[in-house]
Each structure stands twice: as C-alpha cells, then as structure tokens.
Design a protein around this motif. Sequence first.
Motif, short mmCIF file in Angstrom:
data_model
loop_
_atom_site.label_atom_id
_atom_site.label_comp_id
_atom_site.label_asym_id
_atom_site.label_seq_id
_atom_site.Cartn_x
_atom_site.Cartn_y
_atom_site.Cartn_z
N THR A 52 0.84 -1.20 0.00
CA THR A 52 0.00 0.00 0.00
C THR A 52 0.87 1.25 0.00
OG1 THR A 52 -1.63 -1.19 1.36
CG2 THR A 52 -1.90 1.19 1.17
N ILE A 53 0.46 2.23 -0.78
CA ILE A 53 1.08 3.55 -0.77
C ILE A 53 -0.03 4.57 -0.57
CG2 ILE A 53 2.37 5.29 -2.06
CD1 ILE A 53 3.75 3.02 -3.55
N VAL A 54 0.10 5.41 0.46
CA VAL A 54 -0.93 6.40 0.77
C VAL A 54 -0.28 7.76 0.95
CG1 VAL A 54 -2.75 7.10 2.37
CG2 VAL A 54 -2.37 4.67 1.92
N TYR A 55 -0.88 8.78 0.33
CA TYR A 55 -0.49 10.16 0.63
C TYR A 55 -1.76 10.89 1.04
CZ TYR A 55 1.48 14.80 0.47
OH TYR A 55 1.88 16.06 0.84
N ASP A 56 -1.82 11.32 2.31
CA ASP A 56 -3.04 11.92 2.84
C ASP A 56 -3.02 13.44 2.82
OD1 ASP A 56 -1.28 12.59 4.87
OD2 ASP A 56 -2.29 11.42 6.44
N GLY A 57 -2.06 14.00 2.12
CA GLY A 57 -1.93 15.46 2.06
C GLY A 57 -0.89 15.99 3.02
N LYS A 58 -0.48 15.15 3.99
CA LYS A 58 0.54 15.56 4.95
C LYS A 58 1.69 14.58 5.02
CE LYS A 58 -2.76 18.00 7.93
NZ LYS A 58 -3.35 18.09 9.29
N LYS A 59 1.40 13.29 4.87
CA LYS A 59 2.43 12.27 5.03
C LYS A 59 2.31 11.21 3.95
CE LYS A 59 3.80 10.91 9.09
NZ LYS A 59 3.88 10.31 10.44
N LEU A 60 3.46 10.77 3.43
CA LEU A 60 3.53 9.64 2.50
C LEU A 60 3.84 8.39 3.31
CD1 LEU A 60 3.68 8.66 -0.53
CD2 LEU A 60 6.15 8.94 -0.31
N ILE A 61 3.02 7.34 3.11
CA ILE A 61 3.21 6.07 3.80
C ILE A 61 3.30 4.96 2.76
CG2 ILE A 61 2.23 4.39 5.42
CD1 ILE A 61 0.64 6.71 6.66
N LEU B 105 7.57 2.65 5.27
CA LEU B 105 8.38 3.83 4.99
C LEU B 105 7.47 5.05 5.07
CD1 LEU B 105 10.26 2.52 1.81
CD2 LEU B 105 10.77 2.04 4.21
N THR B 106 7.86 6.03 5.85
CA THR B 106 7.04 7.24 5.98
C THR B 106 7.87 8.47 5.69
OG1 THR B 106 7.49 7.50 8.35
CG2 THR B 106 5.58 6.16 7.74
N GLN B 107 7.20 9.50 5.20
CA GLN B 107 7.87 10.76 4.91
C GLN B 107 6.90 11.90 5.13
OE1 GLN B 107 11.21 11.40 3.86
NE2 GLN B 107 10.50 13.44 4.47
N ASP B 108 7.23 12.81 6.03
CA ASP B 108 6.41 14.00 6.21
C ASP B 108 6.52 14.87 4.98
OD1 ASP B 108 5.58 13.28 8.76
OD2 ASP B 108 7.33 14.21 9.70
N SER B 109 5.43 15.53 4.64
CA SER B 109 5.42 16.41 3.47
C SER B 109 6.29 17.62 3.73
CB SER B 109 3.99 16.86 3.17
OG SER B 109 3.97 17.78 2.10
N PRO C 28 -12.46 11.62 2.33
CA PRO C 28 -11.14 11.53 2.96
C PRO C 28 -10.93 10.26 3.76
CG PRO C 28 -12.03 13.75 3.19
CD PRO C 28 -13.13 12.92 2.62
N LYS C 29 -12.00 9.64 4.23
CA LYS C 29 -11.86 8.42 5.02
C LYS C 29 -11.18 7.31 4.23
CE LYS C 29 -14.43 5.50 8.24
NZ LYS C 29 -13.56 5.90 9.35
N ARG C 30 -11.37 7.30 2.90
CA ARG C 30 -10.74 6.28 2.06
C ARG C 30 -9.21 6.39 2.08
NH1 ARG C 30 -13.94 4.07 -2.04
NH2 ARG C 30 -12.12 2.76 -2.45
N PHE C 31 -8.69 7.51 2.56
CA PHE C 31 -7.24 7.74 2.55
C PHE C 31 -6.62 7.63 3.94
CE2 PHE C 31 -9.26 9.58 -1.07
CZ PHE C 31 -8.42 9.26 -2.13
N GLU C 32 -7.43 7.17 4.90
CA GLU C 32 -6.89 6.88 6.21
C GLU C 32 -6.23 5.50 6.18
OE1 GLU C 32 -10.13 7.16 8.93
OE2 GLU C 32 -10.43 9.32 8.60
N TYR C 33 -5.10 5.36 6.87
CA TYR C 33 -4.39 4.09 6.85
C TYR C 33 -3.79 3.80 8.21
CZ TYR C 33 -1.24 0.36 5.42
OH TYR C 33 -0.60 -0.86 5.31
N ASP C 34 -4.14 2.62 8.76
CA ASP C 34 -3.59 2.17 10.03
C ASP C 34 -2.37 1.31 9.75
OD1 ASP C 34 -5.58 3.43 11.57
OD2 ASP C 34 -6.95 1.73 11.27
#
Length: 226
Positions: free
Chosen positions: A87-96, A106-110, A205-211
């Motif tokens: 899975t790759i997610v970018y929620d507008g603030k962080k890339l996971i 792997l995480t990266q703050d925007s 936006p809920k579709r872009f939440e990732y635990d």
Amino acid sequence: MKLSIKRFMKKGLCIAAMAMSCGISAFAQGITTANEFFKAVSDKYATFKDYQAVVDIKIGNTPMAANVLYLAPDKMRMDFSNPAQQTIVYDGKKLICYLPESASVLTQDSTGANPTTSEGLSLLRRYYTVSYEKGQEAVALEDGSDEMVIKLILWRRTGSESFRNIKMAIDPDTKLIRRIIATTPGGVVYQFDFRGYEINQGLTPKRFEYDIPSGANNYDNFLFSE
C-alpha cells in the motif's frame, strides 16, 4: 539500520509514486504547442473532484498492479494486488509506503510544495521542458497496437531532478493519461499504465486513512535516509 537492495527498489517506487501523482493530478486539451497541450490536460484534471483507476506498473522487468484513488486537492492511495497488500498512501501531509514482504513501513512527512497540487505541477513544468515525442498527431501506443495516443516527453532542465525524462501517452479524445514512463539518471525505468478510469465517484477523505500494521519495521523520513 540500512535498507536492503530490494527495499531500495521499493523506496524508488514510492518516490516514483509521488512523481506519478504529480502526473495524474492535473493535465489538458488544445493541440498547439506541446507546452499548451500539457497545460490543457492539466486544466482538465484540475476539474476532477476525485477518480480511481487500475494501474499496471513495471520497474525494469518487475511487474506490479494496483488500484489508484485520487481525491482533490492532495490525496492519493494505491492498493496493490501484485504484490498483494502492498500500500502507498499520501493523505496530504504524510507519505506512507507499506511493504508486506519485508513487514516494513516507509514514511515521509510532506515538505515544500505538494506534488499533487497545481503548484507542484507548475514546478514540474518549470524544471522540465515539454515537447511532442512523435508530433502533434495521434500515434499508436506501441508497435502493433490499435490504440491511438498523443505522446509527450519531458526533459529535466538540471541534474538535480529525480528523473532524466518523463514520457506521457494521452488519449486524444478523453484527454486522460494512458501511460507514464519515467527514467532515472541511472537508467531505471518506471512504467505506469492506467485503465478503467472512474471520475467523480464521491470519494471521501476516510478512504485515505491508513492504520500501520502492528509489528512492522518503521523507517521515518526515508526519502532522506542512507
């Protein structure tokens, strides 16, 4: 702890995904100069509230496949069927980026301009020159294909950009991006083939939440790690 070579390859995919999100979040219409065509496709994508599509990916000779979701102005998610559960997610603030085969996250703050915004797209136009690869007329997507596309190629202006060049194939009727091929300075090729677009489906936006899975190895700010 240093990442393995294979994990570096996946790290490259995450970087490419950010570049791709720049490529899929804004393009255009109007065939005159290549730069105007690029802006016209950008303007059309900028009108989309959301979309989803299937994307087939190749890194060198390694195939992957995912469903990609986009929500304006700055959210993207890729749920992979190959490899499953990646899975790759970018929620507008962080890339996971979750890599199940190594149980790594792997995480990266925007930082700086978000590459999925019109500002990020403007930066792409600033740092790459845009031209037609085959001229203004539609050509076959590839040898032996009946699918016709307009082909663009973007060349980096300086040596500091992530990709030496980025090729784009765009449907001349829908103005949707069909293919992106990005080549690194080291010659690694990332190819993204999009199909099955569904536009303005009411994504939330809920579709872009990732635990993050418990027990996963975490690597923060991986874009700047050794």
